[in-house]
Design an enzyme around this catalytic site. Structure first.
Site: not given
Length: 445
Positions: A315, A276
């Site tokens: 398509r 940390s």
């Protein structure tokens, strides 16, 4: 091309071989391979002159493609293959021009190229999956007798072993291995069906042409068009999310077991690893956290695949473009999750002493079911449940052990037959569980 956006999670934890397989260079290279294979097959079948086919195959190489021009023209056209074909054609001697991409449509080339990329990606995912499974299998075998509290609903339930716990992951990965093999076969399929999926432009030799192109590329062939049938690709993308989901389950287990109050396992240690910026004592489970983040992202992205499957007629009109964005990301995220889990498993620190100490927490109530089953014969199961339940309540009020509280509530003749139970006496069959998982993992697909 504009500057690449920095993707911190994948760039930190991603798998470089997978990134290369899905890179811009690999994608364009796959299209070139398809165009070369198409010309070669057409030359063999007499659709093109042999000299024309050979010249096209020789010209369909990365050195002849200007990427800046390719993407500039793609922005205008909407798709990249027109520019690619024009650049290949321009690299040909004048006598051989006008035959590139003969009878093909853009999606034929892009889908077949994608099939090549995903086929290779499946191999890499399989390698990472094997590494993860092997690491977990070794841990399961090593800790088959390491006693730990089994937990349900986040609370201690009954004793088990750490090896038996890990065996469930090994079995899950074995099932994913089977899924990957099946999904790979369904996605590694050539697409050569022409503009509307009718194969009309390929003429009478369409079936033979498709089969030969597939053979040249190392793909499977099919005579059913899949320009808008994207179930195979959706399956592959969803499998990537499943793989990441299993990785997240493992990572979540490591996070939970690493909690200060539990401290039964820990990720690999190292100077400032998981540190940390303000709390010097912290050793955060950083790789497990990364895996959970990677998996959360795959879950969100994979939902787009169902929209991709909505493509209509012959398509897509926008659904296909979503696929361009989502599929490569899913593969890369999944590979990153697997790769990071290999690192977690290989560096995992296991603390059997903490596991044993935690079994004694709460007065040893983890043995409640064991006592209930021991009393079920003389008292009947329901009465035994109530007796143990009442004893558990007294334990929590007084702090005494379950064994002590239980004897106080039993008839003298029954209490005399009850001895204090140990966790090792109520583990089920961990060796059988682990052996079954290892046998499943070692089975060849």
């Amino acid at each position: 091309m504009s500057p690449r956006r920095f993707e911190m999670l994948v760039d930190l934890y991603g798998d470089e071989p997978t990134a290369r397989l899905l890179s811009e260079e690999a994608m364009v290279g796959s299209w070139l391979r398809v165009e070369a294979a198409l010309a070669t097959a057409q030359g063999e079948l007499g659709v093109l002159e042999t000299a024309d086919a050979r010249a096209i195959a020789d010209a369909a190489v990365p050195a002849n493609i200007d990427h800046e021009r390719l993407w500039k023209e793609t922005r205008t056209v909407g798709y990249p293959i027109l520019s690619l074909v024009r650049q290949i054609d321009a690299a040909l001697p004048a006598a051989h021009r006008g035959r590139v991409h003969y009878g093909a449509t853009t999606q034929d080339i892009m889908d077949s190229g994608l099939a090549l990329q995903l086929d290779q990606a499946a191999v890499r995912l399989g390698e990472l999956l094997a590494q993860f499974g092997d690491s977990l299998a070794a841990l399961a075998a090593e800790h088959v007798e390491t006693v730990i509290a089994g937990r349900t609903h986040a609370l201690q339930a009954v004793p088990t072993t750490f090896g038996a716990k890990l065996a469930t992951y090994v079995g899950e990965l074995a099932r994913h291995r089977d899924r990957l093999a099946a999904a790979r076969a369904r996605v590694a399929v050539v697409s050569l069906f022409g503009a509307g999926g009718t194969s009309a432009a390929y003429g009478d030799r369409a079936v033979a042409l498709r089969a030969r192109v597939a053979q040249l590329l190392g793909l499977h062939t099919t005579d059913v068009p899949w320009h808008v049938a994207r179930d195979g690709l959706a399956e592959f993308g969803l499998l990537c999310a499943l793989l990441a989901g299993t990785c997240a389950r493992f990572a979540r287990e490591i996070v939970d077991l690493s909690r200060t109050e539990i401290a039964e396992v820990g990720e690999a240690s190292g100077h400032h690893r998981g540190a940390s910026s303000t709390m010097p004592q912290k050793v955060n489970p950083i790789e497990s956290e990364a895996v959970i983040g990677l998996s959360a992202t795959t879950g969100a992205l994979s939902s787009a695949l169902f929209r991709v499957m909505e493509a209509g007629h012959a398509r897509a009109a926008g659904e296909w473009q979503a696929e361009w964005q989502v599929l490569p990301q899913l593969v890369c995220l999944s590979a990153a999750a697997l790769r990071t889990c290999v690192s977690i498993a290989d560096g995992l620190r296991v603390f059997p002493e903490a596991m044993r100490a935690n079994l004694r927490a709460d007065g040893g109530l983890v043995m409640a079911e064991a006592y209930m089953m021991r009393l079920a014969d003389p008292l009947g199961r329901e009465r035994a449940h109530d007796v143990v339940y009442e004893a558990v309540g007294r334990c929590r009020e007084t702090g005494e052990s379950l064994f002590t509280a239980l004897r106080q509530g039993l008839p003298t003749e029954v209490a005399a037959t009850i001895e204090e139970l140990r966790a090792e006496s109520y583990l089920g069959r961990p060796h059988e569980t682990v052996d079954a998982a290892l046998a499943l993992w070692r089975t060849e697909t």
